[in-house]
Design an enzyme around this catalytic site. Structure first.
Site, PDB file in Angstrom:
ATOM      1  N   LYS A 198     -14.717 -25.685  31.035  1.00  0.00           N
ATOM      2  CA  LYS A 198     -15.345 -26.865  30.439  1.00  0.00           C
ATOM      3  C   LYS A 198     -14.651 -28.112  30.990  1.00  0.00           C
ATOM      4  CE  LYS A 198     -16.477 -29.071  26.007  1.00  0.00           C
ATOM      5  NZ  LYS A 198     -16.356 -28.970  24.532  1.00  0.00           N
ATOM      6  N   ARG A 208     -22.214 -37.314  22.034  1.00  0.00           N
ATOM      7  CA  ARG A 208     -21.336 -37.957  21.050  1.00  0.00           C
ATOM      8  C   ARG A 208     -22.155 -38.671  19.985  1.00  0.00           C
ATOM      9  NH1 ARG A 208     -16.242 -39.964  24.887  1.00  0.00           N
ATOM     10  NH2 ARG A 208     -15.783 -37.859  25.651  1.00  0.00           N
ATOM     11  N   ARG A 219     -10.754 -36.850  26.497  1.00  0.00           N
ATOM     12  CA  ARG A 219     -10.222 -35.504  26.268  1.00  0.00           C
ATOM     13  C   ARG A 219      -9.643 -34.898  27.542  1.00  0.00           C
ATOM     14  NH1 ARG A 219     -15.558 -34.764  23.018  1.00  0.00           N
ATOM     15  NH2 ARG A 219     -14.876 -35.252  20.901  1.00  0.00           N
ATOM     16  N   GLU A 235      -8.967 -20.143  34.262  1.00  0.00           N
ATOM     17  CA  GLU A 235      -9.375 -20.218  32.854  1.00  0.00           C
ATOM     18  C   GLU A 235     -10.326 -19.073  32.497  1.00  0.00           C
ATOM     19  OE1 GLU A 235      -8.342 -22.072  30.471  1.00  0.00           O
ATOM     20  OE2 GLU A 235      -7.681 -24.021  31.216  1.00  0.00           O
ATOM     21  N   LYS A 250     -19.463 -25.391  31.725  1.00  0.00           N
ATOM     22  CA  LYS A 250     -20.062 -26.579  31.121  1.00  0.00           C
ATOM     23  C   LYS A 250     -19.401 -27.819  31.706  1.00  0.00           C
ATOM     24  CE  LYS A 250     -20.784 -28.800  26.610  1.00  0.00           C
ATOM     25  NZ  LYS A 250     -20.465 -28.760  25.166  1.00  0.00           N
ATOM     26  N   SER A 276     -26.157 -32.773  27.358  1.00  0.00           N
ATOM     27  CA  SER A 276     -26.956 -33.900  26.872  1.00  0.00           C
ATOM     28  C   SER A 276     -27.296 -34.904  27.963  1.00  0.00           C
ATOM     29  CB  SER A 276     -26.203 -34.605  25.740  1.00  0.00           C
ATOM     30  OG  SER A 276     -24.937 -35.076  26.194  1.00  0.00           O
ATOM     31  N   TYR A 315     -31.580 -28.018  25.754  1.00  0.00           N
ATOM     32  CA  TYR A 315     -32.322 -28.628  24.658  1.00  0.00           C
ATOM     33  C   TYR A 315     -33.823 -28.448  24.821  1.00  0.00           C
ATOM     34  CZ  TYR A 315     -27.747 -30.551  23.696  1.00  0.00           C
ATOM     35  OH  TYR A 315     -26.400 -30.668  23.423  1.00  0.00           O
TER      36      TYR A 315
END
Length: 324
Positions: A198, A208, A219, A235, A250, A276, A315
């Site tokens: 990610k 958000r 982040r 990872e 992602k 998004s 989505y």
């Protein structure tokens, strides 16, 4: 003077193209991310994601039932608490009466095992500082203290009926900590779709708004650097070793190279999240008449599948499942 090899022969008609298509896109490959919000009386459209809503419990049930009827493979649920219910520890994520756990129970009661109910296992929606974990006195994210909260959150979600948990906070050791706790509590059949690779991305912006994030800053101390490739493979390998049942890349569209490498090495199914910002870019361009919306949606999803995703979170899942 004339070519001996004519690949165009197999492109001549729709039937020929369909016969030799290398990549398929089916409703079962798609997962619909959904948002359930506390304290709203009617579904609320997300302004930066036209056509996507924060749901009430009633509209969540209705939209989920519609998606499952269309054949989507699963649902990924995010909770949106009221601002006054957030705190530094993300307590609402663990509260059985918190909006995410209530939403999971609503889906489980409505749909049972007819679909795969997934839960976002992360604190960011529930913390008043907006980070994915608890903070040290100096304001950095405390990895190991956060793992303890993830364990509590995971148990609450399993108890609420989730089939798959989605640890997405990019804390070191999160998959192993959750697996150990689930097994110790008797939830041996609850799986994990680990957000293994990610990246910190500019394309998360609309999300958000969708979750009412309280984040100040970024982040980048825990999500991956977009310049790195080998790091993501490490990872992925760690999450698989810790017991991940599936792994995720992602975002999807800007990281198709990572997705391909992950798919080539992973012994477990691989998911990718069309996030998004990817949704909003295509939507905005189509609204301006610059691209063919439906063709662009299908092309983008097919590219993610072609790069190696067994499962695509999008989505558009419900709408596209209807087309397919």
């Amino acid at each position: 003077m004339f070519p001996t090899h004519r690949p165009r022969r197999l492109r001549r008609t729709p039937a020929l193209r369909r016969l030799v298509a290398e990549t398929t896109l089916e409703p079962r490959h798609l997962v619909l991310p959904m948002f359930v919000a506390d304290g709203i009386a009617a579904p609320r459209e997300i302004s930066s994601m036209p056509g996507v809503y924060q749901h009430t419990l009633d509209s969540l049930r209705a939209a989920a039932t519609e998606a499952v009827s269309a054949g989507v493979g699963g649902l990924m649920l995010f909770g949106v608490p009221k601002a006054e219910d957030k705190d530094a520890q993300g307590s609402g994520a663990i509260d059985p009466d918190g909006i995410l756990n209530v939403g999971l129970r609503a889906l489980a009661d409505e749909l049972g095992d007819s679909t795969v109910i997934m839960a976002d296992t992360c604190l960011d929606e529930f913390t008043d500082h907006g980070h994915c974990g608890v903070l040290t006195p100096t304001g950095t994210v405390d990895n190991d203290a956060t793992l303890l909260r993830y364990v509590e959150m995971a148990l609450a979600q399993a108890d609420s009926g989730a089939h798959l948990l989605g640890p997405s906070g990019m804390m070191d050791g999160q998959v192993g900590a959750i697996r150990g706790a689930l097994d110790a509590a008797g939830y041996t059949e609850v799986g994990q779709l680990a957000y293994a690779a990610k990246y910190a991305s500019a394309f998360y912006g609309p999300f958000r708004e969708a979750v009412g994030s309280s984040l100040q800053g970024d982040r980048r101390t825990y999500q991956q650097d977009g310049a790195n490739r080998r790091e993501s493979l490490r990872e992925v390998d760690l999450d698989i070793a810790e017991g991940a049942d599936m792994v995720m890349v992602k975002p999807a569209m800007s990281y198709l190279d990572i997705l391909r490498e992950t798919a080539d090495r992973s012994p477990v199914p691989v998911a990718a999240y069309q996030i998004s910002g990817e949704y909003s870019m295509i939507t905005a361009a189509a609204q301006n008449g610059w691209i063919d919306r439906d063709a662009a949606i299908l092309e983008s999803l097919t590219s993610i599948r072609r790069a190696g995703a067994d499962v695509v979170l999008t989505y558009w899942a419900s709408e596209v499942a209807g087309w397919l």
